[in-house]
Design a protein around this motif. Structure first.
Motif, PDB file in Angstrom:
ATOM      1  N   LEU A  88     106.339  78.026 -71.921  1.00 19.63           N
ATOM      2  CA  LEU A  88     106.650  76.653 -72.313  1.00 19.63           C
ATOM      3  C   LEU A  88     105.977  75.623 -71.418  1.00 19.63           C
ATOM      4  O   LEU A  88     105.624  74.533 -71.870  1.00 19.63           O
ATOM      5  CB  LEU A  88     108.166  76.457 -72.288  1.00 19.63           C
ATOM      6  N   TRP A  89     105.765  75.964 -70.140  1.00 25.45           N
ATOM      7  CA  TRP A  89     105.311  74.956 -69.183  1.00 25.45           C
ATOM      8  C   TRP A  89     103.850  75.085 -68.794  1.00 25.45           C
ATOM      9  O   TRP A  89     103.351  74.263 -68.028  1.00 25.45           O
ATOM     10  CB  TRP A  89     106.205  74.996 -67.939  1.00 25.45           C
ATOM     11  N   ASP A  90     103.149  76.104 -69.270  1.00 28.85           N
ATOM     12  CA  ASP A  90     101.714  76.212 -68.953  1.00 28.85           C
ATOM     13  C   ASP A  90     100.971  76.942 -70.065  1.00 28.85           C
ATOM     14  O   ASP A  90     100.256  77.910 -69.836  1.00 28.85           O
ATOM     15  CB  ASP A  90     101.495  76.914 -67.610  1.00 28.85           C
ATOM     16  N   THR A  91     101.115  76.459 -71.293  1.00 33.26           N
ATOM     17  CA  THR A  91     100.492  77.129 -72.434  1.00 33.26           C
ATOM     18  C   THR A  91      98.971  77.105 -72.368  1.00 33.26           C
ATOM     19  O   THR A  91      98.305  77.948 -72.967  1.00 33.26           O
ATOM     20  CB  THR A  91     100.943  76.482 -73.753  1.00 33.26           C
ATOM     21  N   ALA A  92      98.400  76.148 -71.655  1.00 30.34           N
ATOM     22  CA  ALA A  92      96.939  76.032 -71.608  1.00 30.34           C
ATOM     23  C   ALA A  92      96.318  76.816 -70.464  1.00 30.34           C
ATOM     24  O   ALA A  92      95.094  76.883 -70.353  1.00 30.34           O
ATOM     25  CB  ALA A  92      96.539  74.562 -71.493  1.00 30.34           C
ATOM     26  N   SER A  93      97.125  77.408 -69.618  1.00 32.97           N
ATOM     27  CA  SER A  93      96.614  78.082 -68.423  1.00 32.97           C
ATOM     28  C   SER A  93      96.424  79.570 -68.667  1.00 32.97           C
ATOM     29  O   SER A  93      97.251  80.226 -69.300  1.00 32.97           O
ATOM     30  CB  SER A  93      97.577  77.867 -67.255  1.00 32.97           C
ATOM     31  N   LEU A  94      95.320  80.104 -68.162  1.00 36.46           N
ATOM     32  CA  LEU A  94      95.077  81.546 -68.243  1.00 36.46           C
ATOM     33  C   LEU A  94      95.865  82.301 -67.182  1.00 36.46           C
ATOM     34  O   LEU A  94      96.140  83.485 -67.338  1.00 36.46           O
ATOM     35  CB  LEU A  94      93.585  81.840 -68.086  1.00 36.46           C
ATOM     36  N   VAL A  95      96.207  81.631 -66.098  1.00 35.83           N
ATOM     37  CA  VAL A  95      96.969  82.233 -65.007  1.00 35.83           C
ATOM     38  C   VAL A  95      98.307  81.508 -64.905  1.00 35.83           C
ATOM     39  O   VAL A  95      98.331  80.280 -64.787  1.00 35.83           O
ATOM     40  CB  VAL A  95      96.214  82.134 -63.670  1.00 35.83           C
ATOM     41  N   PRO A  96      99.420  82.222 -64.965  1.00 42.37           N
ATOM     42  CA  PRO A  96     100.730  81.540 -64.871  1.00 42.37           C
ATOM     43  C   PRO A  96     100.860  80.766 -63.569  1.00 42.37           C
ATOM     44  O   PRO A  96     100.300  81.149 -62.534  1.00 42.37           O
ATOM     45  CB  PRO A  96     101.727  82.705 -64.934  1.00 42.37           C
ATOM     46  N   ASN A  97     101.620  79.680 -63.612  1.00 44.49           N
ATOM     47  CA  ASN A  97     101.846  78.912 -62.391  1.00 44.49           C
ATOM     48  C   ASN A  97     103.180  79.253 -61.737  1.00 44.49           C
ATOM     49  O   ASN A  97     103.597  78.584 -60.796  1.00 44.49           O
ATOM     50  CB  ASN A  97     101.762  77.406 -62.678  1.00 44.49           C
ATOM     51  N   GLU A  98     103.833  80.281 -62.242  1.00 43.11           N
ATOM     52  CA  GLU A  98     105.063  80.782 -61.619  1.00 43.11           C
ATOM     53  C   GLU A  98     105.185  82.262 -61.937  1.00 43.11           C
ATOM     54  O   GLU A  98     104.426  82.809 -62.747  1.00 43.11           O
ATOM     55  CB  GLU A  98     106.286  80.027 -62.151  1.00 43.11           C
ATOM     56  N   GLN A  99     106.139  82.925 -61.298  1.00 43.83           N
ATOM     57  CA  GLN A  99     106.443  84.307 -61.637  1.00 43.83           C
ATOM     58  C   GLN A  99     107.897  84.424 -62.062  1.00 43.83           C
ATOM     59  O   GLN A  99     108.765  83.715 -61.552  1.00 43.83           O
ATOM     60  CB  GLN A  99     106.141  85.255 -60.478  1.00 43.83           C
ATOM     61  N   ALA A 100     108.128  85.279 -63.042  1.00 43.94           N
ATOM     62  CA  ALA A 100     109.488  85.518 -63.503  1.00 43.94           C
ATOM     63  C   ALA A 100     110.274  86.290 -62.449  1.00 43.94           C
ATOM     64  O   ALA A 100     109.699  86.949 -61.562  1.00 43.94           O
ATOM     65  CB  ALA A 100     109.464  86.280 -64.819  1.00 43.94           C
ATOM     66  N   ILE A 101     111.595  86.226 -62.555  1.00 41.61           N
ATOM     67  CA  ILE A 101     112.498  86.861 -61.592  1.00 41.61           C
ATOM     68  C   ILE A 101     113.467  87.764 -62.338  1.00 41.61           C
ATOM     69  O   ILE A 101     114.107  87.337 -63.304  1.00 41.61           O
ATOM     70  CB  ILE A 101     113.301  85.814 -60.809  1.00 41.61           C
ATOM     71  N   SER A 102     113.568  89.003 -61.904  1.00 38.25           N
ATOM     72  CA  SER A 102     114.590  89.924 -62.400  1.00 38.25           C
ATOM     73  C   SER A 102     115.814  89.827 -61.497  1.00 38.25           C
ATOM     74  O   SER A 102     115.689  89.912 -60.263  1.00 38.25           O
ATOM     75  CB  SER A 102     114.056  91.353 -62.404  1.00 38.25           C
ATOM     76  N   ILE A 103     116.991  89.630 -62.094  1.00 40.11           N
ATOM     77  CA  ILE A 103     118.240  89.587 -61.343  1.00 40.11           C
ATOM     78  C   ILE A 103     119.168  90.639 -61.925  1.00 40.11           C
ATOM     79  O   ILE A 103     119.385  90.684 -63.143  1.00 40.11           O
ATOM     80  CB  ILE A 103     118.882  88.193 -61.397  1.00 40.11           C
ATOM     81  N   THR A 104     119.699  91.512 -61.072  1.00 38.08           N
ATOM     82  CA  THR A 104     120.483  92.661 -61.530  1.00 38.08           C
ATOM     83  C   THR A 104     121.819  92.749 -60.791  1.00 38.08           C
ATOM     84  O   THR A 104     122.035  92.119 -59.747  1.00 38.08           O
ATOM     85  CB  THR A 104     119.713  93.970 -61.302  1.00 38.08           C
ATOM     86  N   ILE A 105     122.708  93.543 -61.375  1.00 34.08           N
ATOM     87  CA  ILE A 105     123.951  93.935 -60.722  1.00 34.08           C
ATOM     88  C   ILE A 105     124.095  95.442 -60.803  1.00 34.08           C
ATOM     89  O   ILE A 105     123.524  96.093 -61.690  1.00 34.08           O
ATOM     90  CB  ILE A 105     125.186  93.271 -61.375  1.00 34.08           C
ATOM     91  N   ASP A 106     124.840  96.001 -59.859  1.00 30.67           N
ATOM     92  CA  ASP A 106     125.234  97.405 -59.927  1.00 30.67           C
ATOM     93  C   ASP A 106     126.623  97.516 -59.308  1.00 30.67           C
ATOM     94  O   ASP A 106     127.296  96.494 -59.090  1.00 30.67           O
ATOM     95  CB  ASP A 106     124.197  98.324 -59.256  1.00 30.67           C
ATOM     96  N   ASN A 107     127.074  98.719 -59.027  1.00 36.72           N
ATOM     97  CA  ASN A 107     128.459  98.874 -58.561  1.00 36.72           C
ATOM     98  C   ASN A 107     128.666  98.389 -57.129  1.00 36.72           C
ATOM     99  O   ASN A 107     129.810  98.284 -56.670  1.00 36.72           O
ATOM    100  CB  ASN A 107     128.916 100.331 -58.683  1.00 36.72           C
ATOM    101  N   THR A 108     127.566  98.065 -56.415  1.00 35.81           N
ATOM    102  CA  THR A 108     127.714  97.474 -55.080  1.00 35.81           C
ATOM    103  C   THR A 108     127.756  95.953 -55.126  1.00 35.81           C
ATOM    104  O   THR A 108     127.879  95.317 -54.079  1.00 35.81           O
ATOM    105  CB  THR A 108     126.562  97.914 -54.154  1.00 35.81           C
ATOM    106  N   SER A 109     127.672  95.377 -56.319  1.00 38.28           N
ATOM    107  CA  SER A 109     127.557  93.922 -56.452  1.00 38.28           C
ATOM    108  C   SER A 109     128.929  93.256 -56.330  1.00 38.28           C
ATOM    109  O   SER A 109     129.385  92.549 -57.233  1.00 38.28           O
ATOM    110  CB  SER A 109     126.898  93.570 -57.781  1.00 38.28           C
ATOM    111  N   VAL A 110     129.572  93.477 -55.223  1.00 38.37           N
ATOM    112  CA  VAL A 110     130.887  92.895 -54.936  1.00 38.37           C
ATOM    113  C   VAL A 110     130.693  91.821 -53.874  1.00 38.37           C
ATOM    114  O   VAL A 110     130.399  92.124 -52.712  1.00 38.37           O
ATOM    115  CB  VAL A 110     131.887  93.964 -54.465  1.00 38.37           C
ATOM    116  N   PHE A 111     130.841  90.587 -54.279  1.00 37.20           N
ATOM    117  CA  PHE A 111     130.638  89.455 -53.383  1.00 37.20           C
ATOM    118  C   PHE A 111     131.870  89.263 -52.507  1.00 37.20           C
ATOM    119  O   PHE A 111     133.007  89.359 -52.968  1.00 37.20           O
ATOM    120  CB  PHE A 111     130.375  88.200 -54.213  1.00 37.20           C
ATOM    121  N   VAL A 112     131.622  88.980 -51.222  1.00 31.65           N
ATOM    122  CA  VAL A 112     132.697  88.682 -50.278  1.00 31.65           C
ATOM    123  C   VAL A 112     132.528  87.230 -49.831  1.00 31.65           C
ATOM    124  O   VAL A 112     131.665  86.927 -49.003  1.00 31.65           O
ATOM    125  CB  VAL A 112     132.678  89.628 -49.072  1.00 31.65           C
ATOM    126  N   PRO A 113     133.311  86.297 -50.384  1.00 35.21           N
ATOM    127  CA  PRO A 113     133.183  84.892 -49.993  1.00 35.21           C
ATOM    128  C   PRO A 113     133.775  84.645 -48.615  1.00 35.21           C
ATOM    129  O   PRO A 113     134.304  85.558 -47.964  1.00 35.21           O
ATOM    130  CB  PRO A 113     133.962  84.158 -51.086  1.00 35.21           C
TER     131      PRO A 113
END
Length: 318
Positions: A71-96
């Protein structure tokens, strides 16, 4: 309504991207590293995660392997950002800082920050009329369990509510009802009172682009949406959001990631079943989503709708 509003948006566009003040840019630069994620260096505070692993255990910078939203760089041959993968698993227990480990949730979230300070950034983002942009893609190698509720984008003030939110899956109920619910596989835009103001099917191999305008003084919302490279179109009217806290009480962090709520456990006590933060059923599976196109702009000069285009009339209440 969507098609009519989209036509209005396109008619009113001008190609002047510099007219929009950019308040926060969370589009991951190509030189950002996973060590930066581990250290919360750069545009993200990455502490909302499992306490036993580094941030890079739960999040990956995808480089050129998965192209970001076009959406933000349709005219560019090289992306101007990289996508991010965000995951959870059974250790994904946050301690505030208080309240003990959140055993009911599985969560990994990025919080917007600038110069290592998210609180100061909130005071810039949460005034006037601001537009929160984000793009989401399914990760079908790590599918979600749509029997559960997922909260995947939101602004969270100190009372724990969400000024707006993006939800997937089946909303938590106690006792648990029939699962999954009919619209579990749709992305749902929620207002502060948890009313659904827009839905879009979460189709595979598609970048789902959103923008949500928040008018902080008048407490209203307005949503825009498009798939892939299509320009954003207005998909709701300017709707009231009057249950949101006014003034300083409504200022909060901008989160995106994967927050998975539990299912109510019939073996728990009634009080425990209602405490979704600390109790409930979680399967502990590896699940994830992919993000790009995260930024925030000030809306007085219009709204960016993609490919250098700006609309000066969409999401105006006048």
């Amino acid at each position: 309504m969507k098609s009519i509003l989209s036509v209005v948006a396109l008619i009113s566009c001008v190609a002047l991207t510099s007219a929009i003040p950019l308040l926060y840019d969370g589009r991951a630069p190509l030189n950002l590293t996973e060590a930066d994620l581990d250290g919360s260096v750069g545009p993200y505070l990455t502490v909302v995660k499992g306490a036993t692993e580094n941030a890079s255990h739960y999040s990956s910078l995808l480089g050129f392997s998965v192209p970001p939203t076009p959406l933000w760089d349709t005219a560019s041959l090289v992306p101007n950002e990289q996508a991010i993968s965000i995951t959870i698993d059974n250790t994904s227990v946050f301690v505030p800082g208080s309240g003990g480990p959140q055993y009911g949730f599985r969560r990994t979230e990025f919080i917007a920050q600038a110069n290592g300070n998210h609180t100061a950034l909130n005071e810039v983002l949460d005034v006037g009329r601001t537009v929160f942009h984000f793009s989401i893609m399914r990760n079908d190698l790590l599918p979600l369990n749509y029997d559960h509720e997922y909260q995947i984008v939101f602004i969270e003030p100190s009372d724990g509510s969400h000024i707006f939110g993006i939800q997937l899956g089946s909303p938590f109920t106690d006792p648990t009802g029939t699962l999954p619910v009919p619209n579990a596989h749709s992305l749902k835009v929620l207002d502060h009172a948890l009313n659904v103001i827009y839905t879009a099917p979460f189709t595979p191999l598609t970048w789902h682009n959103f923008a949500v305008q928040v008018d902080w003084a008048n407490r209203t919302l307005c949503a825009l949406y498009s798939p892939n490279a299509g320009p954003l179109g207005q998909v709701t009217e300017v709707v009231p959001n009057l249950s949101a806290p006014a003034g300083a009480a409504g200022v909060g962090d901008y989160h995106f990631g994967v927050l998975k709520l539990p299912l109510a456990n019939p073996n728990d006590s009634p009080a425990e079943q209602a405490d979704v933060v600390h109790y409930g059923i979680q399967e502990g599976t590896l699940e994830g989503l992919i993000y790009s196109g995260v930024f925030v702009e000030e809306a007085s000069g219009g709204i960016s709708i993609g490919d250098g285009l700006i609309s000066s009339t969409i999401c105006n209440s006048a």
